[in-house]
Design a protein around this motif. Sequence first.
Motif, PDB file in Angstrom:
ATOM      1  N   TRP A 146       0.807  -1.516   0.680  1.00 16.01           N
ATOM      2  CA  TRP A 146      -0.233  -0.032  -0.164  1.00 16.01           C
ATOM      3  C   TRP A 146       0.891   1.191   0.132  1.00 16.01           C
ATOM      4  CZ3 TRP A 146      -1.327   3.283   4.755  1.00 16.01           C
ATOM      5  CH2 TRP A 146      -2.388   4.055   4.350  1.00 16.01           C
ATOM      6  N   LEU A 192       1.658   4.125  -2.658  1.00 19.19           N
ATOM      7  CA  LEU A 192       0.851   5.799  -2.652  1.00 19.19           C
ATOM      8  C   LEU A 192       2.197   7.095  -2.778  1.00 19.19           C
ATOM      9  CD1 LEU A 192      -0.493   5.825   1.343  1.00 19.19           C
ATOM     10  CD2 LEU A 192      -1.306   6.030  -0.980  1.00 19.19           C
ATOM     11  N   LEU A 193       3.768   5.915  -2.550  1.00 18.16           N
ATOM     12  CA  LEU A 193       5.189   6.598  -3.140  1.00 18.16           C
ATOM     13  C   LEU A 193       5.046   6.360  -4.529  1.00 18.16           C
ATOM     14  CD1 LEU A 193       7.621   5.749   0.322  1.00 18.16           C
ATOM     15  CD2 LEU A 193       6.154   7.941   0.212  1.00 18.16           C
ATOM     16  N   LEU A 196      12.887   6.655  -2.062  1.00 17.75           N
ATOM     17  CA  LEU A 196      12.097   6.949  -0.383  1.00 17.75           C
ATOM     18  C   LEU A 196      11.353   5.793  -0.319  1.00 17.75           C
ATOM     19  CD1 LEU A 196      12.201   9.664   1.047  1.00 17.75           C
ATOM     20  CD2 LEU A 196      10.263  10.519   0.159  1.00 17.75           C
ATOM     21  N   PHE A 221      10.716  11.502   5.485  1.00 17.53           N
ATOM     22  CA  PHE A 221       9.434  10.918   4.291  1.00 17.53           C
ATOM     23  C   PHE A 221       7.734  10.986   5.291  1.00 17.53           C
ATOM     24  CE2 PHE A 221       9.368   6.523   5.675  1.00 17.53           C
ATOM     25  CZ  PHE A 221      10.903   6.089   6.305  1.00 17.53           C
ATOM     26  N   TYR A 280       6.419  13.718   3.947  1.00 17.23           N
ATOM     27  CA  TYR A 280       5.320  13.114   2.739  1.00 17.23           C
ATOM     28  C   TYR A 280       4.668  12.305   2.141  1.00 17.23           C
ATOM     29  CZ  TYR A 280       6.695  12.318  -1.780  1.00 17.23           C
ATOM     30  OH  TYR A 280       6.691  11.738  -3.385  1.00 17.23           O
ATOM     31  N   LEU A 281       4.916  11.237   3.371  1.00 22.87           N
ATOM     32  CA  LEU A 281       3.769  10.460   3.358  1.00 22.87           C
ATOM     33  C   LEU A 281       1.896   9.991   3.521  1.00 22.87           C
ATOM     34  CD1 LEU A 281       4.373   7.223   2.721  1.00 22.87           C
ATOM     35  CD2 LEU A 281       4.436   6.866   4.640  1.00 22.87           C
ATOM     36  N   ARG A 290       1.005  12.546   0.696  1.00 28.72           N
ATOM     37  CA  ARG A 290      -0.237  11.851   0.267  1.00 28.72           C
ATOM     38  C   ARG A 290      -0.858  10.979   0.303  1.00 28.72           C
ATOM     39  NH1 ARG A 290       3.146  10.445  -4.537  1.00 28.72           N
ATOM     40  NH2 ARG A 290       1.525  10.150  -5.283  1.00 28.72           N
ATOM     41  N   PHE A 291      -0.989  10.676   1.348  1.00 31.55           N
ATOM     42  CA  PHE A 291      -2.336  10.255   2.594  1.00 31.55           C
ATOM     43  C   PHE A 291      -3.302  11.078   1.975  1.00 31.55           C
ATOM     44  CE2 PHE A 291      -4.019   6.702   4.249  1.00 31.55           C
ATOM     45  CZ  PHE A 291      -5.262   7.220   5.661  1.00 31.55           C
ATOM     46  N   PHE A 341      -5.232  11.140  -0.981  1.00 32.90           N
ATOM     47  CA  PHE A 341      -5.708   9.753  -1.604  1.00 32.90           C
ATOM     48  C   PHE A 341      -6.934   9.857  -0.731  1.00 32.90           C
ATOM     49  CE2 PHE A 341      -3.912   7.918  -4.458  1.00 32.90           C
ATOM     50  CZ  PHE A 341      -2.297   8.067  -4.936  1.00 32.90           C
TER      51      PHE A 341
END
Lengths: 755, 109
Positions: free
Chosen positions: A328, A332-333, A338, B3, B6-7, B10-11, B14
């Motif tokens: 998952w 996303l990434l 990374l 990150f 960053y994550l 992105r989350f 979504f």
Amino acid sequence: MPPQTMSAKTDATIGVNGTAKSTSNQAPPPMALPANLKSDLLNKLSLKSFKLKTKQQELLLRVSILFLVYVLAFITRLFSVLRYESMIHEFDPYFNYRTTLFLTEKGFYEFWNWFDYESWYPLGRIVGGTLYPGLMVTAALIYWGLRFLRFAVHIREVCVLTAPFFASNTTLVAYFFGKEIWDSSAGLVAAALIAICPGYISRSVAGSYDNEGVAIFALLLTFYLFVKAVNTGSLTWSLASAFGYFYMVSAWGGYVFIINLIPLYVLVLLITGRYSVRLYIAYNCMYVLGMLLAMQIRFVGFQHVQSGEHMAAMGVFFLMQVFYFLDWVKYLLSDKRLFETFLRITVTTTVGLAAVALGVGTASGYISPWTGRFYSLLDPTYAKDHIPIIASVSEHQPTAWSSFMFDFHILLFLFPAGLYFCFKRLTDATIFIVMYGLTSMYFAGVMVRLILVATPAVCLISAIAVSATVKNLAQLLRTKSKVTQGGSSKAASGSKASSKALLDQSQPFQRNGAIALLLGVFYLLSKYATHCTWVTSEAYSSPSIVLAARGAHGNKVIFDDYREAYFWLQQNTPTDAKVMSWWDYGYQITAMANRTVIVDNNTWNNTHIATVGRAMSSYEDEAYEIMRELDVGYVLVVFGGVTGYSSDDINKFLWMVRIGGGVFPVIKEPDYLVNGEYRVDKGAAPKMLNCLMYKLCYYRFGELMTEYGKPPGFDRARGVEIGNKDIKLEHLEEAFTTSNWIVRIYKVKPPNNRW
Amino acid sequence: ISFIPYLFKRFQNFLPFPGRIERFTFYLLDYNLCFDKQVVYMAVVGSFPFNSFLSGVLSCIGTAVLAVCLRIQVNKDNKEFKDVAPERAFADFILCNLVLHLVIMNFLG
């Protein structure tokens, strides 16, 4: 092997030929006329006369083959029923029979909560919590079903025929499994091979009412449903495989193999990069539901979360969650670097956490270590040094090559061939069967008994080899014949046939080679069938409770001594009498003679068995004290000296000494041996000549003439004249000896009056 | 380390999934909470009726896992499940849950 498409192809070319003839104005080519006559003959002989399409012809052939295989699997196991009578064989099935009888008479609630006071006197046995109920419940259900349909069967008939019935069902499952792994023709071959394979027959003849008869069916069913679930990713198939697993857990202790093989398989898939959401769904659903269902069996209890043998499944479960999470995150990434750092961190933390949890669990004793039975599979020398009871069972010895050849015959070299084919076409399903085959072959090499578990894998893989080979060879044949018949209508056949014609015409001997090889394959398979039937008839169809031999004039002599002795016990002893014998005969005594025994085949209490072993190997006075403590009324020994029967108690005696000596250091094995040799004649050790077992077996034997030309007291099983012929018994008296002296029963006398 | 935000970003991009899928996330979080409560309770009180503890815990895990499976099958982005109708997936989910809860009830003791 399936020639049905051959006739269909012929019809197609004839049809094409016919249309070519009708549309063109040329004279019919000279090849078409004899082809026409041939096609008429084929039409009459082939199934086309039933006005069936090709697909239906194929279906009919497949169904009829499966039906024949089903019937074959059943009837090949009926040798002993035809030769002797419909009875339960061996030792363990008698306990299963007794519990099934109890279940049908008293109902499920009583059965589930049954405490048996007729075995392991004075301890008793909690039967409801220490057995695998699957077999008994299955037989009871079949019995109730038949009764409901007004068939007046006796439960014994149902018990005797349960194993062959489930063997037939196994062939059906093997067909579907083969279809899933390779294709339907491999499935047919697999069904045919497993129907008669001696490795499976040995534990599923009619009369062998034992757990394995049902368990192999459940094993193959679980594996098939799980592979189907992985292939389709649907929840229903996973649920079905969880139910299959539940049935397996209820049937046999070997379910540990499933709960370790499936996580290992999932791990291999994960490592080889075949992770997919189908795998995730299949394994998760099966694990959670399967574990819950398995814990309903009291004998298994909480082992799925507490025992070291089941930890692999749990570990892989958590690993799957980690993989899903990583998947998952990757979705996303979009930055690869990374993700890789993230991956590394996650993997190290997960592995670290898992190792810490496992370490803490094992060290604190919460997760119990591998039990002796399964640990001795990983380290085969463990049992001999530490647990003599496990080492003494003849089925637990390592397998010799001759056993492999005896049980598998040609499958032994078809197995590597099949592995090669599987590696050529690697899918999730073929990876599974390869793993199942390799792991089960390893375990089959460690213990003779486990050849049974390897049999389905070997049959399936060999079926792949046979099916693929025959398909290739038949294809060679077919292209040649297609070219000779379709040579006159090149326009219709197209360029493909012409290129094949060019290829084949360059190697004209290829067709003959293919025919020769096909004949060779059929010869091998027919030899396999002959061997299997011979093995079944000679080696695996003897009910150990009835012995047969050839008399002096070649006539068949039947020794029914065991049942004679048990019925004597039932009719001539008080109902609460306790019988002491070696643990081999415990189940039979409780089932047939209906008397309380001291130890039986369950062997759950090593000290109790050691006490009996000590009594058998001590002098009569010490033994009498032990027997008085245990309230023993009768002693039963098995003696083969008159008939030459070699699995009697004298041959098992050293194991009694070892097991007794394992708990009571008073009993020392070297006392009974002379220069490391086990003897019963004049040169035997004095302790051997005067111990209780010797006295009970050879009492009054010194006066008996067993063989012409030999002195009286000649032991035909050991081939020597016995040493101590003048035996006097002080505390026991002889109660009964069977007609061939095989079973001897002695009564324990009450202590003497003081004056 | 950098990150993680960053994550998060992105989350958040979504998170607005089509309606049904979003409900799954909260459904799962809810079960997670239930599971944690049970474990804490066991740690405090001790796990004497072990079968009750196991059945409670496993029912949480089981329904969570089944919900995840359903979500996978219903999500239109999954290429492998294109030809499985979402109604069929839901029916499978219901069946498995039924079996799960029957077994749990038997195991509660």
